[in-house]
Design a protein around this motif. Structure first.
Motif, PDB file in Angstrom:
ATOM      1  N   ASP A 142       3.308  -6.585   3.202  1.00  0.00           N
ATOM      2  CA  ASP A 142       4.213  -5.752   2.400  1.00  0.00           C
ATOM      3  C   ASP A 142       5.411  -5.310   3.225  1.00  0.00           C
ATOM      4  OD1 ASP A 142       2.857  -5.720  -0.038  1.00  0.00           O
ATOM      5  OD2 ASP A 142       1.717  -3.909   0.462  1.00  0.00           O
ATOM      6  N   LEU A 143       5.135  -4.831   4.416  1.00  0.00           N
ATOM      7  CA  LEU A 143       6.177  -4.296   5.284  1.00  0.00           C
ATOM      8  C   LEU A 143       7.215  -5.354   5.652  1.00  0.00           C
ATOM      9  CD1 LEU A 143       7.083  -1.772   6.868  1.00  0.00           C
ATOM     10  CD2 LEU A 143       5.756  -2.650   8.798  1.00  0.00           C
ATOM     11  N   ILE A 144       6.766  -6.527   6.086  1.00  0.00           N
ATOM     12  CA  ILE A 144       7.752  -7.531   6.502  1.00  0.00           C
ATOM     13  C   ILE A 144       8.563  -8.045   5.314  1.00  0.00           C
ATOM     14  CG2 ILE A 144       6.513  -8.205   8.591  1.00  0.00           C
ATOM     15  CD1 ILE A 144       5.664 -10.768   7.207  1.00  0.00           C
ATOM     16  N   LEU A 145       7.962  -8.053   4.136  1.00  0.00           N
ATOM     17  CA  LEU A 145       8.716  -8.494   2.962  1.00  0.00           C
ATOM     18  C   LEU A 145       9.728  -7.440   2.518  1.00  0.00           C
ATOM     19  CD1 LEU A 145       5.843 -10.231   1.027  1.00  0.00           C
ATOM     20  CD2 LEU A 145       7.863 -11.351   1.983  1.00  0.00           C
ATOM     21  N   ILE A 146       9.320  -6.190   2.498  1.00  0.00           N
ATOM     22  CA  ILE A 146      10.216  -5.119   2.051  1.00  0.00           C
ATOM     23  C   ILE A 146      11.318  -4.860   3.082  1.00  0.00           C
ATOM     24  CG2 ILE A 146      10.336  -2.640   1.527  1.00  0.00           C
ATOM     25  CD1 ILE A 146       9.173  -4.410  -0.718  1.00  0.00           C
ATOM     26  N   GLU A 147      11.003  -4.968   4.368  1.00  0.00           N
ATOM     27  CA  GLU A 147      12.007  -4.723   5.392  1.00  0.00           C
ATOM     28  C   GLU A 147      12.828  -5.961   5.712  1.00  0.00           C
ATOM     29  OE1 GLU A 147      10.267  -2.823   8.797  1.00  0.00           O
ATOM     30  OE2 GLU A 147      10.078  -0.925   7.720  1.00  0.00           O
ATOM     31  N   GLY A 148      12.457  -7.104   5.169  1.00  0.00           N
ATOM     32  CA  GLY A 148      13.243  -8.314   5.378  1.00  0.00           C
ATOM     33  C   GLY A 148      14.564  -8.224   4.643  1.00  0.00           C
ATOM     34  N   ASP A 149      15.392  -9.208   4.832  1.00  0.00           N
ATOM     35  CA  ASP A 149      16.702  -9.221   4.186  1.00  0.00           C
ATOM     36  C   ASP A 149      16.598  -9.250   2.668  1.00  0.00           C
ATOM     37  OD1 ASP A 149      17.933  -9.171   6.653  1.00  0.00           O
ATOM     38  OD2 ASP A 149      18.152 -11.350   6.758  1.00  0.00           O
ATOM     39  N   ALA A 150      15.520  -9.827   2.149  1.00  0.00           N
ATOM     40  CA  ALA A 150      15.366  -9.926   0.691  1.00  0.00           C
ATOM     41  C   ALA A 150      15.085  -8.561   0.062  1.00  0.00           C
ATOM     42  CB  ALA A 150      14.253 -10.896   0.346  1.00  0.00           C
ATOM     43  N   LYS A 151      14.440  -7.664   0.811  1.00  0.00           N
ATOM     44  CA  LYS A 151      14.096  -6.315   0.341  1.00  0.00           C
ATOM     45  C   LYS A 151      13.235  -6.341  -0.918  1.00  0.00           C
ATOM     46  CE  LYS A 151      16.740  -4.131   3.358  1.00  0.00           C
ATOM     47  NZ  LYS A 151      16.176  -4.318   4.651  1.00  0.00           N
ATOM     48  N   ARG A 152      12.366  -7.355  -1.025  1.00  0.00           N
ATOM     49  CA  ARG A 152      11.466  -7.420  -2.182  1.00  0.00           C
ATOM     50  C   ARG A 152      10.193  -8.129  -1.791  1.00  0.00           C
ATOM     51  NH1 ARG A 152      15.934 -10.960  -4.155  1.00  0.00           N
ATOM     52  NH2 ARG A 152      16.753  -8.971  -4.749  1.00  0.00           N
ATOM     53  N   ASN A 153       9.167  -7.815  -2.544  1.00  0.00           N
ATOM     54  CA  ASN A 153       7.857  -8.388  -2.267  1.00  0.00           C
ATOM     55  C   ASN A 153       7.311  -9.037  -3.533  1.00  0.00           C
ATOM     56  OD1 ASN A 153       5.273  -9.035  -1.655  1.00  0.00           O
ATOM     57  ND2 ASN A 153       4.670  -7.014  -0.952  1.00  0.00           N
ATOM     58  N   PRO A 154       7.357 -10.350  -3.608  1.00  0.00           N
ATOM     59  CA  PRO A 154       6.867 -11.018  -4.818  1.00  0.00           C
ATOM     60  C   PRO A 154       5.342 -11.033  -4.941  1.00  0.00           C
ATOM     61  CG  PRO A 154       7.584 -12.640  -3.214  1.00  0.00           C
ATOM     62  CD  PRO A 154       7.932 -11.286  -2.658  1.00  0.00           C
ATOM     63  N   ILE A 155       4.635 -10.596  -3.899  1.00  0.00           N
ATOM     64  CA  ILE A 155       3.170 -10.582  -3.959  1.00  0.00           C
ATOM     65  C   ILE A 155       2.623  -9.169  -3.729  1.00  0.00           C
ATOM     66  CG2 ILE A 155       2.858 -13.017  -3.360  1.00  0.00           C
ATOM     67  CD1 ILE A 155       2.213 -12.052  -0.473  1.00  0.00           C
ATOM     68  N   ASP A 156       3.344  -8.190  -4.193  1.00  0.00           N
ATOM     69  CA  ASP A 156       2.968  -6.794  -4.000  1.00  0.00           C
ATOM     70  C   ASP A 156       1.573  -6.497  -4.549  1.00  0.00           C
ATOM     71  OD1 ASP A 156       3.676  -4.006  -3.275  1.00  0.00           O
ATOM     72  OD2 ASP A 156       3.568  -3.701  -5.444  1.00  0.00           O
ATOM     73  N   GLN A 157       1.320  -6.863  -5.788  1.00  0.00           N
ATOM     74  CA  GLN A 157       0.022  -6.559  -6.402  1.00  0.00           C
ATOM     75  C   GLN A 157      -1.110  -7.286  -5.686  1.00  0.00           C
ATOM     76  OE1 GLN A 157      -0.520  -4.191  -8.896  1.00  0.00           O
ATOM     77  NE2 GLN A 157      -2.578  -4.508  -8.122  1.00  0.00           N
ATOM     78  N   GLU A 158      -0.880  -8.526  -5.308  1.00  0.00           N
ATOM     79  CA  GLU A 158      -1.914  -9.289  -4.603  1.00  0.00           C
ATOM     80  C   GLU A 158      -2.225  -8.648  -3.256  1.00  0.00           C
ATOM     81  OE1 GLU A 158       0.724 -10.538  -6.149  1.00  0.00           O
ATOM     82  OE2 GLU A 158      -0.025 -12.049  -7.544  1.00  0.00           O
ATOM     83  N   ASN A 159      -1.212  -8.132  -2.568  1.00  0.00           N
ATOM     84  CA  ASN A 159      -1.435  -7.458  -1.290  1.00  0.00           C
ATOM     85  C   ASN A 159      -2.267  -6.196  -1.476  1.00  0.00           C
ATOM     86  OD1 ASN A 159      -0.107  -9.299   0.322  1.00  0.00           O
ATOM     87  ND2 ASN A 159       1.810  -8.184   0.333  1.00  0.00           N
ATOM     88  N   HIS A 160      -1.932  -5.415  -2.504  1.00  0.00           N
ATOM     89  CA  HIS A 160      -2.719  -4.203  -2.769  1.00  0.00           C
ATOM     90  C   HIS A 160      -4.169  -4.555  -3.080  1.00  0.00           C
ATOM     91  CE1 HIS A 160       0.498  -1.324  -2.497  1.00  0.00           C
ATOM     92  NE2 HIS A 160       1.229  -2.010  -3.362  1.00  0.00           N
ATOM     93  N   ASN A 161      -4.369  -5.569  -3.910  1.00  0.00           N
ATOM     94  CA  ASN A 161      -5.737  -5.980  -4.242  1.00  0.00           C
ATOM     95  C   ASN A 161      -6.501  -6.428  -3.002  1.00  0.00           C
ATOM     96  OD1 ASN A 161      -5.137  -5.460  -6.908  1.00  0.00           O
ATOM     97  ND2 ASN A 161      -4.873  -7.616  -7.464  1.00  0.00           N
ATOM     98  N   ALA A 162      -5.848  -7.224  -2.155  1.00  0.00           N
ATOM     99  CA  ALA A 162      -6.519  -7.709  -0.939  1.00  0.00           C
ATOM    100  C   ALA A 162      -6.891  -6.540  -0.029  1.00  0.00           C
ATOM    101  CB  ALA A 162      -5.620  -8.692  -0.198  1.00  0.00           C
ATOM    102  N   ASP A 163      -6.010  -5.582   0.095  1.00  0.00           N
ATOM    103  CA  ASP A 163      -6.292  -4.416   0.934  1.00  0.00           C
ATOM    104  C   ASP A 163      -7.477  -3.636   0.382  1.00  0.00           C
ATOM    105  OD1 ASP A 163      -5.883  -2.500   2.998  1.00  0.00           O
ATOM    106  OD2 ASP A 163      -4.723  -1.260   1.618  1.00  0.00           O
ATOM    107  N   PHE A 164      -7.433  -3.309  -0.908  1.00  0.00           N
ATOM    108  CA  PHE A 164      -8.510  -2.528  -1.516  1.00  0.00           C
ATOM    109  C   PHE A 164      -9.835  -3.273  -1.457  1.00  0.00           C
ATOM    110  CE2 PHE A 164      -5.056  -0.541  -4.377  1.00  0.00           C
ATOM    111  CZ  PHE A 164      -4.759   0.404  -3.413  1.00  0.00           C
TER     112      PHE A 164
END
Length: 181
Positions: A142-164
């Motif tokens: 999440d962090l590298i996607l949000i802080e990257g130049d794109a400033k967006r995370n196309p797999i946000d929900q999948e990351n949250h699910n994997a973490d939980f």
């Protein structure tokens, strides 16, 4: 030139999101955008409001005195937009590649923990799953996607699910360990 393009892209984003842009369109912009929006001779429909906002936000478009100048300005805007989009895509691909490497690593660890669970080795499984949960690869992704130049995370929900899910698996394995202890 780059600063002007960035400012223009910000104005275009504001226009695309319905925010008002305080730049008055010139008569040629109004006329051309109306023709594009309503002419049966134009192959692709053009949204009048977007056309006016986008062209009015650009100094080259605003200073155009004829269709040729306006077409050149619109083409320049397109080049700036496409170049920016290419940069965003390249950044996403690079950062998603980093995420993919991390996900492959933790997936392997969880698969080994699953083998341990099935084999009755709760202690080994617990250690592996706790390591996965503590590694927090989804949050790192999440962090590298949000802080990257794109400033967006196309797999946000999948990351949250994997973490939980990794925390749940780790907790259950730990419960198993303590119930056998």
């Amino acid at each position: 030139m780059a600063t002007q393009q960035i400012a223009l892209l910000l104005l275009l984003l504001a226009a695309a999101h319905g925010l008002s842009v305080a730049i008055s369109p010139t008569p040629i912009i109004n006329t051309t955008c109306a023709a594009l929006a309503h002419s049966p001779n134009v192959t692709v429909h053009v949204d009048y409001e977007f056309c006016v906002r986008a062209l009015s936000a650009d100094t080259a478009s605003s200073s155009a005195t004829d269709a040729r100048g306006l077409a050149a300005a619109a083409a320049s805007l397109t080049v700036a937009n496409l170049t920016s989009t290419e940069h965003i895509i390249a950044d996403l691909v690079d950062n998603l590649g980093r995420c993919l490497t991390d996900y492959r690593e933790i997936n392997g660890m969880v698969r080994h923990a699953l083998d341990d669970i099935r084999g009755g080795r709760a202690a080994d499984a617990s250690v592996k799953l706790l390591e996965v949960a503590k590694a927090n690869a989804p949050a790192w992704c999440d962090l590298i996607l949000i802080e990257g130049d794109a400033k967006r995370n196309p797999i946000d929900q999948e990351n949250h699910n994997a973490d939980f899910l990794s925390v749940i698996a780790s907790g259950i394995a730990e419960l198993m360990l303590h119930s056998h202890g």
